[in-house]
Design an enzyme around this catalytic site. Structure first.
Site, PDB file in Angstrom:
ATOM      1  N   SER A 119      -5.294  11.170   7.342  1.00  0.00           N
ATOM      2  CA  SER A 119      -4.350  10.928   8.434  1.00  0.00           C
ATOM      3  C   SER A 119      -4.339  12.088   9.423  1.00  0.00           C
ATOM      4  O   SER A 119      -4.036  11.895  10.599  1.00  0.00           O
ATOM      5  CB  SER A 119      -2.924  10.808   7.889  1.00  0.00           C
ATOM      6  N   HIS A 140     -10.252   5.684   9.655  1.00  0.00           N
ATOM      7  CA  HIS A 140      -8.804   5.766   9.441  1.00  0.00           C
ATOM      8  C   HIS A 140      -8.189   4.376   9.529  1.00  0.00           C
ATOM      9  O   HIS A 140      -8.051   3.814  10.623  1.00  0.00           O
ATOM     10  CB  HIS A 140      -8.170   6.718  10.475  1.00  0.00           C
ATOM     11  N   GLU A 152      -9.433   3.568  13.205  1.00  0.00           N
ATOM     12  CA  GLU A 152      -9.938   4.635  14.077  1.00  0.00           C
ATOM     13  C   GLU A 152     -11.244   5.134  13.456  1.00  0.00           C
ATOM     14  O   GLU A 152     -11.253   5.578  12.308  1.00  0.00           O
ATOM     15  CB  GLU A 152      -8.914   5.766  14.180  1.00  0.00           C
ATOM     16  N   ASN A 190      -1.694   9.021  15.084  1.00  0.00           N
ATOM     17  CA  ASN A 190      -0.748   9.956  14.461  1.00  0.00           C
ATOM     18  C   ASN A 190      -0.317  11.085  15.387  1.00  0.00           C
ATOM     19  O   ASN A 190       0.741  11.678  15.191  1.00  0.00           O
ATOM     20  CB  ASN A 190      -1.311  10.497  13.146  1.00  0.00           C
TER      21      ASN A 190
HETATM   22  N1  CAA Z   1      -0.436  -6.434   1.725  1.00  0.00           N
HETATM   23  C1  CAA Z   1      -0.903  -7.592   2.227  1.00  0.00           C
HETATM   24  N2  CAA Z   1      -0.221  -8.348   3.112  1.00  0.00           N
HETATM   25  C2  CAA Z   1       1.008  -7.936   3.452  1.00  0.00           C
HETATM   26  C3  CAA Z   1       1.572  -6.744   2.939  1.00  0.00           C
HETATM   27  C4  CAA Z   1       0.796  -5.991   2.042  1.00  0.00           C
HETATM   28  N3  CAA Z   1       1.223  -4.824   1.525  1.00  0.00           N
HETATM   29  N4  CAA Z   1       2.806  -6.598   3.473  1.00  0.00           N
HETATM   30  C5  CAA Z   1       3.005  -7.657   4.286  1.00  0.00           C
HETATM   31  N5  CAA Z   1       1.921  -8.459   4.282  1.00  0.00           N
HETATM   32  C6  CAA Z   1       1.724  -9.678   5.081  1.00  0.00           C
HETATM   33  C7  CAA Z   1       2.561 -10.804   4.588  1.00  0.00           C
HETATM   34  O1  CAA Z   1       1.845 -11.587   3.629  1.00  0.00           O
HETATM   35  C8  CAA Z   1       2.833 -11.593   5.857  1.00  0.00           C
HETATM   36  O2  CAA Z   1       1.756 -12.440   6.177  1.00  0.00           O
HETATM   37  P1  CAA Z   1       2.020 -13.872   6.922  1.00  0.00           P
HETATM   38  O3  CAA Z   1       2.816 -13.564   8.160  1.00  0.00           O
HETATM   39  O4  CAA Z   1       0.634 -14.365   7.208  1.00  0.00           O
HETATM   40  O5  CAA Z   1       2.769 -14.689   5.942  1.00  0.00           O
HETATM   41  C9  CAA Z   1       2.881 -10.541   6.939  1.00  0.00           C
HETATM   42  O6  CAA Z   1       2.195  -9.405   6.415  1.00  0.00           O
HETATM   43  C10 CAA Z   1       4.288 -10.197   7.288  1.00  0.00           C
HETATM   44  O7  CAA Z   1       4.927  -9.803   6.097  1.00  0.00           O
HETATM   45  P2  CAA Z   1       6.436 -10.076   5.736  1.00  0.00           P
HETATM   46  O8  CAA Z   1       6.905 -11.346   6.377  1.00  0.00           O
HETATM   47  O9  CAA Z   1       6.635  -9.942   4.257  1.00  0.00           O
HETATM   48  O10 CAA Z   1       7.186  -8.834   6.307  1.00  0.00           O
HETATM   49  P3  CAA Z   1       7.300  -8.317   7.779  1.00  0.00           P
HETATM   50  O11 CAA Z   1       7.301  -9.412   8.769  1.00  0.00           O
HETATM   51  O12 CAA Z   1       8.430  -7.362   7.713  1.00  0.00           O
HETATM   52  O13 CAA Z   1       5.937  -7.516   8.018  1.00  0.00           O
HETATM   53  C11 CAA Z   1       4.674  -5.506   7.983  1.00  0.00           C
HETATM   54  C12 CAA Z   1       5.540  -6.462   7.165  1.00  0.00           C
HETATM   55  C13 CAA Z   1       3.368  -6.166   8.359  1.00  0.00           C
HETATM   56  C14 CAA Z   1       4.412  -4.319   7.067  1.00  0.00           C
HETATM   57  C15 CAA Z   1       5.454  -5.113   9.284  1.00  0.00           C
HETATM   58  O14 CAA Z   1       6.755  -4.691   8.938  1.00  0.00           O
HETATM   59  C16 CAA Z   1       4.765  -4.006  10.066  1.00  0.00           C
HETATM   60  O15 CAA Z   1       3.821  -4.227  10.795  1.00  0.00           O
HETATM   61  N6  CAA Z   1       5.295  -2.758   9.906  1.00  0.00           N
HETATM   62  C17 CAA Z   1       4.732  -1.595  10.585  1.00  0.00           C
HETATM   63  C18 CAA Z   1       3.597  -1.066   9.779  1.00  0.00           C
HETATM   64  C19 CAA Z   1       3.002   0.151  10.408  1.00  0.00           C
HETATM   65  O16 CAA Z   1       3.453   0.706  11.389  1.00  0.00           O
HETATM   66  N7  CAA Z   1       1.914   0.604   9.773  1.00  0.00           N
HETATM   67  C20 CAA Z   1       1.262   1.828  10.174  1.00  0.00           C
HETATM   68  C21 CAA Z   1       1.787   2.974   9.349  1.00  0.00           C
HETATM   69  S1  CAA Z   1       1.127   4.518   9.862  1.00  0.00           S
HETATM   70  C22 CAA Z   1      -0.399   4.568   9.164  1.00  0.00           C
HETATM   71  O17 CAA Z   1      -0.817   3.714   8.431  1.00  0.00           O
HETATM   72  C23 CAA Z   1      -1.267   5.739   9.530  1.00  0.00           C
HETATM   73  C24 CAA Z   1      -1.099   6.981   8.759  1.00  0.00           C
HETATM   74  O18 CAA Z   1      -2.064   7.747   8.728  1.00  0.00           O
HETATM   75  C25 CAA Z   1       0.169   7.379   8.122  1.00  0.00           C
HETATM   76  P1  NAD Z   2      -1.475   7.620  -2.645  1.00  0.00           P
HETATM   77  O1  NAD Z   2      -0.723   8.773  -3.215  1.00  0.00           O
HETATM   78  O2  NAD Z   2      -0.855   6.266  -2.676  1.00  0.00           O
HETATM   79  O3  NAD Z   2      -2.902   7.478  -3.357  1.00  0.00           O
HETATM   80  C1  NAD Z   2      -3.794   8.545  -3.545  1.00  0.00           C
HETATM   81  C2  NAD Z   2      -4.638   8.219  -4.768  1.00  0.00           C
HETATM   82  O4  NAD Z   2      -5.685   9.178  -4.865  1.00  0.00           O
HETATM   83  C3  NAD Z   2      -3.843   8.271  -6.069  1.00  0.00           C
HETATM   84  O5  NAD Z   2      -3.976   7.027  -6.733  1.00  0.00           O
HETATM   85  C4  NAD Z   2      -4.444   9.416  -6.858  1.00  0.00           C
HETATM   86  O6  NAD Z   2      -4.594   9.127  -8.229  1.00  0.00           O
HETATM   87  C5  NAD Z   2      -5.819   9.595  -6.215  1.00  0.00           C
HETATM   88  N1  NAD Z   2      -6.207  11.008  -6.198  1.00  0.00           N
HETATM   89  C6  NAD Z   2      -5.426  12.039  -5.872  1.00  0.00           C
HETATM   90  N2  NAD Z   2      -6.128  13.194  -5.947  1.00  0.00           N
HETATM   91  C7  NAD Z   2      -7.379  12.856  -6.318  1.00  0.00           C
HETATM   92  C8  NAD Z   2      -8.574  13.595  -6.537  1.00  0.00           C
HETATM   93  N3  NAD Z   2      -8.590  14.920  -6.423  1.00  0.00           N
HETATM   94  N4  NAD Z   2      -9.675  12.904  -6.878  1.00  0.00           N
HETATM   95  C9  NAD Z   2      -9.657  11.571  -7.021  1.00  0.00           C
HETATM   96  N5  NAD Z   2      -8.539  10.822  -6.816  1.00  0.00           N
HETATM   97  C10 NAD Z   2      -7.427  11.451  -6.465  1.00  0.00           C
HETATM   98  O7  NAD Z   2      -1.855   8.035  -1.157  1.00  0.00           O
HETATM   99  P2  NAD Z   2      -2.210   7.091   0.082  1.00  0.00           P
HETATM  100  O8  NAD Z   2      -0.970   6.817   0.829  1.00  0.00           O
HETATM  101  O9  NAD Z   2      -3.088   5.985  -0.385  1.00  0.00           O
HETATM  102  O10 NAD Z   2      -3.060   8.105   0.985  1.00  0.00           O
HETATM  103  C11 NAD Z   2      -4.423   8.372   0.726  1.00  0.00           C
HETATM  104  C12 NAD Z   2      -5.065   8.955   1.962  1.00  0.00           C
HETATM  105  O11 NAD Z   2      -4.937   8.009   3.040  1.00  0.00           O
HETATM  106  C13 NAD Z   2      -4.439  10.258   2.467  1.00  0.00           C
HETATM  107  O12 NAD Z   2      -5.451  11.055   3.015  1.00  0.00           O
HETATM  108  C14 NAD Z   2      -3.464   9.762   3.528  1.00  0.00           C
HETATM  109  O13 NAD Z   2      -3.159  10.754   4.481  1.00  0.00           O
HETATM  110  C15 NAD Z   2      -4.262   8.634   4.131  1.00  0.00           C
HETATM  111  N6  NAD Z   2      -3.480   7.584   4.815  1.00  0.00           N
HETATM  112  C16 NAD Z   2      -2.271   7.202   4.325  1.00  0.00           C
HETATM  113  C17 NAD Z   2      -1.568   6.191   4.985  1.00  0.00           C
HETATM  114  C18 NAD Z   2      -0.232   5.718   4.489  1.00  0.00           C
HETATM  115  O14 NAD Z   2       0.456   4.981   5.214  1.00  0.00           O
HETATM  116  N7  NAD Z   2       0.194   6.052   3.289  1.00  0.00           N
HETATM  117  C19 NAD Z   2      -2.120   5.575   6.108  1.00  0.00           C
HETATM  118  C20 NAD Z   2      -3.384   5.960   6.572  1.00  0.00           C
HETATM  119  C21 NAD Z   2      -4.054   6.999   5.912  1.00  0.00           C
END
Ligand code: CAA
Ligand code: NAD
Length: 292
Positions: A119, A140, A152, A190
């Site tokens: 991330s 990503h 990405e 991000n």
């Molecule tokens: N796995 C598979 N499918 C899923 C799921 C999961 N974990 N969660 C939800 N879904 C599907 C559902 O089956 C549903 O599909 P249909 O519409 O075709 O029936 C759809 O997604 C919508 O789900 P729900 O009706 O249960 O719930 P919702 O309408 O609240 O949607 C959500 C859930 C898609 C997660 C929505 O809330 C959303 O888009 N949230 C924002 C998510 C977001 O911002 N993600 C990015 C996070 S940041 C990141 O990832 C980067 C990083 O590096 C940290």
């Molecule tokens: P998580 O904690 O759910 O899963 C990480 C997994 O990696 C665990 O199951 C753990 O057992 C395994 N692990 C940890 N250290 C390890 C090692 N040294 N060798 C082998 N396996 C190891 O974390 P996550 O949320 O799936 O995030 C994983 C990566 O994806 C991170 O780099 C995170 O920044 C990135 N990411 C996370 C998100 C999010 O929304 N959570 C979204 C995009 C990218």
């Protein structure tokens, strides 16, 4: 270069989703986790997600069974040696990722492309730990991987055109919409999302409004699918803290600095939805905001 054999290291929130979409796209997928218990947990997560897609009539039962049959699991890293592409989705820590990429570099054939789902870390730092920086890229994905269309695709100054084109096509083959991003901490999304989530926590610390009201403000006021606290719990509070520390360390800008409340939640093991408690308690039918 065609990618047919995929390896995924780490089967947590993200690795399980990446493995699922790759198997659904017809690829041969080998997933690595550290222990048998973690393999069981990851397998369960993928199986539940596939079953849910069948229940929602987004996937036929025979396609689910086909995808399931293309997935294999291991605790032996050496089994990834024959993969065309290995994507790591382990903990967001540079030393762990460098150690892993260096090990994969020694194990895999010279053609294998190594990708990170990081991330906030830079791909260049990981590529430098290998003898194949031309074949190290960022892929990503977004959470939940089966739902979010964006990937990405990140290239460094050392990434070859061939490796970049291969992973860009791979993302398209998974049904995703890839964009190209330069290798900088936070890539595109991000860089914008992380300060927003951290500002919401600072707003809470200042007592501007409650968890529920800030979340509702962003869903009802701006049409976001979830508010910032639900999103933090969804991403994982531990992961949000790591991302914040890494981005602050990189840019030294206050907007990336972790707010004290974020650290307190991690100290208490409140990592969000995955541990049952974060800003909300997730044990019931509906999330309930916790007193802070
Ligand atoms: N796995 C598979 N499918 C899923 C799921 C999961 N974990 N969660 C939800 N879904 C599907 C559902 O089956 C549903 O599909 P249909 O519409 O075709 O029936 C759809 O997604 C919508 O789900 P729900 O009706 O249960 O719930 P919702 O309408 O609240 O949607 C959500 C859930 C898609 C997660 C929505 O809330 C959303 O888009 N949230 C924002 C998510 C977001 O911002 N993600 C990015 C996070 S940041 C990141 O990832 C980067 C990083 O590096 C940290
Ligand atoms: P998580 O904690 O759910 O899963 C990480 C997994 O990696 C665990 O199951 C753990 O057992 C395994 N692990 C940890 N250290 C390890 C090692 N040294 N060798 C082998 N396996 C190891 O974390 P996550 O949320 O799936 O995030 C994983 C990566 O994806 C991170 O780099 C995170 O920044 C990135 N990411 C996370 C998100 C999010 O929304 N959570 C979204 C995009 C990218």
């Amino acid at each position: 270069m065609d990618i047919e054999k995929v390896g995924v290291v780490g089967c947590g929130l993200m690795g399980s989703g990446i493995a699922e979409v790759a198997a659904k796209a017809g690829l041969d997928v080998l997933v690595h986790e550290m222990t048998d218990d973690l393999v069981d947990a990851g397998q369960g997560r993928i199986r539940r997600s596939l079953d849910r897609a069948v229940e929602k009539e987004k996937l036929s039962a025979s396609d689910r069974d086909g995808a399931w049959g293309r997935l294999r699991f291991t605790t032996e890293l050496s089994e990834l040696a024959d993969r065309d592409l290995v994507i790591e989705a382990i903990v967001e820590e540079i030393e762990a990722k460098k150690k892993l990429l260096s090990a994969l570099d020694g194990l895999c054939g010279p053609e294998t492309i190594l990708a990170s789902n990081t991330s906030s870390l830079t791909i260049t730092d990981m590529a430098a730990a290998t003898a194949r920086p031309d074949r190290v890229v960022g892929l990503h994905f977004f959470n939940p991987v089966p739902v979010m269309a964006l990937v990405e695709v990140v290239r460094t100054i050392a990434t070859s055109d061939e490796a970049f084109r291969a992973v860009f096509s791979f993302a398209e083959r998974l049904g995703k919409k890839p964009i190209t991003a330069k290798d900088n901490s936070g890539f595109v999304v991000n860089l914008l999302l992380v300060p927003y989530m951290l500002d919401a926590i600072r707003q809470l610390e200042r007592g501007v409004a409650s968890i529920q009201d800030i979340d509702q403000a962003m869903t009802l006021g701006l049409g976001h699918p979830m508010g910032p606290f639900t999103l933090c719990d969804f991403v994982g509070i531990d992961t949000v803290l790591r991302i914040s520390e890494i981005m602050f360390d990189e840019y030294r800008e206050r907007r990336y600095a972790p707010p004290p409340l974020l650290r307190r939640l991690v100290s208490m093991g409140r990592f969000g939805k995955k541990t049952g408690q974060g800003f909300y308690d997730w044990s019931g039918e509906q999330p309930v905001p916790l007193p802070l």
